[in-house]
Design a protein around this motif. Structure first.
Motif, short mmCIF file in Angstrom:
data_model
loop_
_atom_site.label_atom_id
_atom_site.label_comp_id
_atom_site.label_asym_id
_atom_site.label_seq_id
_atom_site.Cartn_x
_atom_site.Cartn_y
_atom_site.Cartn_z
N LEU A 23 -37.04 11.78 13.80
CA LEU A 23 -37.79 12.24 12.63
C LEU A 23 -39.28 11.96 12.80
O LEU A 23 -40.13 12.78 12.44
N VAL A 30 -43.42 12.49 7.38
CA VAL A 30 -42.26 12.14 6.55
C VAL A 30 -41.97 10.64 6.65
O VAL A 30 -41.74 9.97 5.63
N SER A 34 -42.41 7.45 3.63
CA SER A 34 -41.48 6.37 3.25
C SER A 34 -42.21 5.03 3.28
O SER A 34 -42.01 4.18 2.41
N GLU A 56 -33.47 4.62 -6.70
CA GLU A 56 -34.01 5.51 -5.67
C GLU A 56 -33.24 6.82 -5.71
O GLU A 56 -32.00 6.82 -5.65
N GLY A 58 -32.15 10.25 -3.96
CA GLY A 58 -32.09 10.89 -2.64
C GLY A 58 -32.37 9.93 -1.51
O GLY A 58 -33.30 10.14 -0.73
N GLY A 60 -30.79 9.44 1.20
CA GLY A 60 -30.53 9.99 2.53
C GLY A 60 -29.94 8.94 3.46
O GLY A 60 -29.07 8.15 3.06
N ILE A 63 -34.04 5.67 5.20
CA ILE A 63 -35.40 5.37 5.70
C ILE A 63 -36.31 4.88 4.57
O ILE A 63 -36.98 3.85 4.69
N ASP A 81 -27.47 9.31 -3.92
CA ASP A 81 -27.50 10.52 -3.08
C ASP A 81 -26.15 11.23 -3.22
O ASP A 81 -25.10 10.61 -3.08
N SER A 82 -26.21 12.52 -3.48
CA SER A 82 -24.97 13.27 -3.77
C SER A 82 -24.34 13.83 -2.50
O SER A 82 -23.32 14.51 -2.58
N GLU A 83 -24.96 13.55 -1.34
CA GLU A 83 -24.41 14.09 -0.08
C GLU A 83 -23.80 12.94 0.74
O GLU A 83 -24.53 12.13 1.34
N ALA A 110 -28.58 13.23 -8.88
CA ALA A 110 -29.67 12.46 -9.52
C ALA A 110 -29.59 12.51 -11.04
O ALA A 110 -29.73 11.48 -11.71
N ALA A 128 -38.36 9.90 -2.09
CA ALA A 128 -39.14 10.61 -1.07
C ALA A 128 -38.38 11.86 -0.64
O ALA A 128 -37.18 11.80 -0.34
N THR A 130 -37.07 14.41 -2.02
CA THR A 130 -35.83 14.80 -2.69
C THR A 130 -36.11 15.78 -3.82
O THR A 130 -35.48 16.84 -3.91
N ASN A 133 -36.31 19.55 -3.49
CA ASN A 133 -35.08 20.32 -3.26
C ASN A 133 -34.46 20.84 -4.56
O ASN A 133 -33.53 21.65 -4.53
N TYR A 138 -33.57 21.94 -13.34
CA TYR A 138 -32.92 20.66 -13.03
C TYR A 138 -33.99 19.58 -12.87
O TYR A 138 -33.86 18.47 -13.40
C1 SAM Z 1 -34.84 15.06 2.84
S1 SAM Z 1 -33.69 13.85 2.35
C2 SAM Z 1 -34.76 12.47 2.07
C3 SAM Z 1 -34.17 11.17 2.52
C4 SAM Z 1 -35.12 9.99 2.53
N1 SAM Z 1 -35.65 9.72 1.20
C5 SAM Z 1 -36.27 10.23 3.49
O1 SAM Z 1 -37.41 10.43 3.06
O2 SAM Z 1 -36.01 10.23 4.70
C6 SAM Z 1 -33.27 14.37 0.70
C7 SAM Z 1 -32.00 13.72 0.20
O3 SAM Z 1 -31.81 14.09 -1.16
C8 SAM Z 1 -30.43 14.29 -1.39
N2 SAM Z 1 -30.30 15.15 -2.57
C9 SAM Z 1 -30.66 16.45 -2.69
N3 SAM Z 1 -30.39 16.89 -3.93
C10 SAM Z 1 -29.88 15.83 -4.62
C11 SAM Z 1 -29.45 15.64 -5.96
N4 SAM Z 1 -29.50 16.63 -6.86
N5 SAM Z 1 -29.01 14.44 -6.32
C12 SAM Z 1 -28.97 13.41 -5.42
N6 SAM Z 1 -29.36 13.53 -4.15
C13 SAM Z 1 -29.83 14.72 -3.75
C14 SAM Z 1 -29.93 14.93 -0.10
O4 SAM Z 1 -28.54 14.74 0.05
C15 SAM Z 1 -30.74 14.18 0.94
O5 SAM Z 1 -30.06 13.07 1.44
#
Ligand code: SAM
Length: 247
Positions: A23, A30, A34, A56, A58, A60, A63, A81-83, A110, A128, A130, A133, A138
Motif C-alpha cells: 500500500l 494513504v 493513517s 473507528e 472502516g 479494514g 492500518i 467494518d462490515s467486510e 457503520a 480513514a 471509508t 465509499n 447514507y
Molecule cells: C479503503 S478501506 C480503509 C481501511 C483503513 N482505514 C485504511 O485507511 O487503510 C475502507 C474500509 O471501509 C469498509 N466499509 C465500507 N463501507 C462500510 C460501511 N458502510 N460500514 C462499515 N465499513 C465499511 C470496507 O470494508 C473497508 O475495509
C-alpha cells in the motif's frame, strides 16, 4: 507515537506485514493519512489521562487502527467494518491489543453500529478512507449519528478522499494519481491490483459517491459541528476534524 517515519514504518511492517509495504508503494498518501489520524488522536487527548473511548469506522486490515492504538496507552477502540475479509485480517494482526482489552471489533455496517451506540458516550469517532465509499444519503445519516454519539467536546477525525471544489483541477489530480498506479503496478507486474484500483476509482468518482470538499464541510456544520477544519490537504486527500460543541 513517534514522528520518526523509519520507526513508524518498521512497526507497521512488523504488524501489518506485506500489505502495508504494498500500500505504501502504490499509494503512500494513504498510509500517511493513517499516521496523521493517529497523531490527531494523540493531540486531542494529550491534556487528559482518562480512558479515551473511540469508534473507528472502516478499520479494514488495521492500518489506521494500529496508528490510533499507537497514539495513547489508555484507550478503548471499537473498530467497525462490515467486510469480514478485511476485518478478519485486522483481528489477526491486532490480536495483542484485543487481549489487552484496548480493542474490540464490530462487524456491523457503520450506520447500524452507530445507531446501537448510546448518545454522548464516545470521545472520538475516527476514520480513514471509508466515508467516501458511502452513498450520499447514507453518509448524511452517518454524520448525524456521529454527532449524536459524541460527548460534548468530542471530536470527529476523518482522513479521506475529499474531492477538490475545482472540478477541472480535481480531474487533473485524479489523472495524475492514475498515472502513478500504472507506473508502480506495471513495474511490479501486478495487473490484477491495477484492475482493482481502476475499477474502484470509478465508484469513488461517481456522482452518487463523490465527497466534494465544501459540500462535505457544510454537511458537518448542518449536523451541529463547530471548529470544522481541513488540517492537511495533499492532492485529493484531506484530513478533516470537527468538534461537537458543549452548548
Ligand atoms: C479503503 S478501506 C480503509 C481501511 C483503513 N482505514 C485504511 O485507511 O487503510 C475502507 C474500509 O471501509 C469498509 N466499509 C465500507 N463501507 C462500510 C460501511 N458502510 N460500514 C462499515 N465499513 C465499511 C470496507 O470494508 C473497508 O475495509
Amino acid at each position: 507515537m513517534t514522528n520518526n517515519s523509519t520507526n513508524y514504518d518498521a512497526i507497521f511492517s512488523g504488524v501489518i506485514g506485506q500489505e502495508y509495504e504494498l500500500l505504501k508503494l502504490i499509494c503512500p498518501l494513504v498510509t500517511e493519512m493513517s499516521r496523521l489520524v493517529g497523531l490527531t488522536v494523540k493531540e486531542y487527548s494529550k491534556a487528559s489521562t482518562e480512558l479515551l473511548s473511540i469508534i473507528e469506522l472502516g478499520g479494514g486490515t488495521g492500518i489506521t487502527t494500529l496508528s490510533i492504538l499507537d497514539a495513547r496507552d489508555n484507550i478503548k477502540i471499537l473498530s467497525v467494518d462490515s467486510e469480514p475479509v478485511m476485518q478478519n485480517q485486522a483481528k489477526t494482526n491486532l490480536n495483542q491489543w484485543v487481549v489487552e482489552q484496548k480493542l474490540a471489533f464490530c462487524g456491523d455496517d457503520a450506520l447500524t453500529a452507530l445507531k446501537n451506540t448510546p448518545s454522548q458516550s464516545i470521545d472520538i469517532v475516527a476514520s480513514a478512507y471509508t466515508l467516501h465509499n458511502f452513498l450520499h444519503d447514507y453518509r448524511e445519516q452517518v454524520i448525524h449519528e456521529i454527532y449524536r454519539v459524541l460527548k460534548p467536546d468530542g471530536q470527529f477525525i476523518n482522513g479521506d478522499r475529499y474531492a477538490l471544489d475545482d472540478v477541472s483541477e480535481h480531474t487533473r489530480t485524479t489523472q495524475h494519481e492514475v498515472t502513478g498506479y500504472f507506473k508502480v503496478l506495471t513495474g511490479i507486474n501486478r495487473l490484477d491490483l491495477l484492475e482493482h484500483w481502476i475499477v474502484h476509482l470509478f465508484s469513488d468518482e461517481s456522482e452518487n459517491h463523490v465527497m466534494r470538499e465544501t459540500i462535505s464541510l457544510n454537511q458537518l456544520k448542518d449536523a451541529g459541528f463547530v471548529n470544522i477544519q481541513i488540517n492537511h490537504r495533499n492532492e485529493v486527500n484531506a484530513l478533516v476534524t470537527a468538534i461537537k460543541p458543549r452548548t
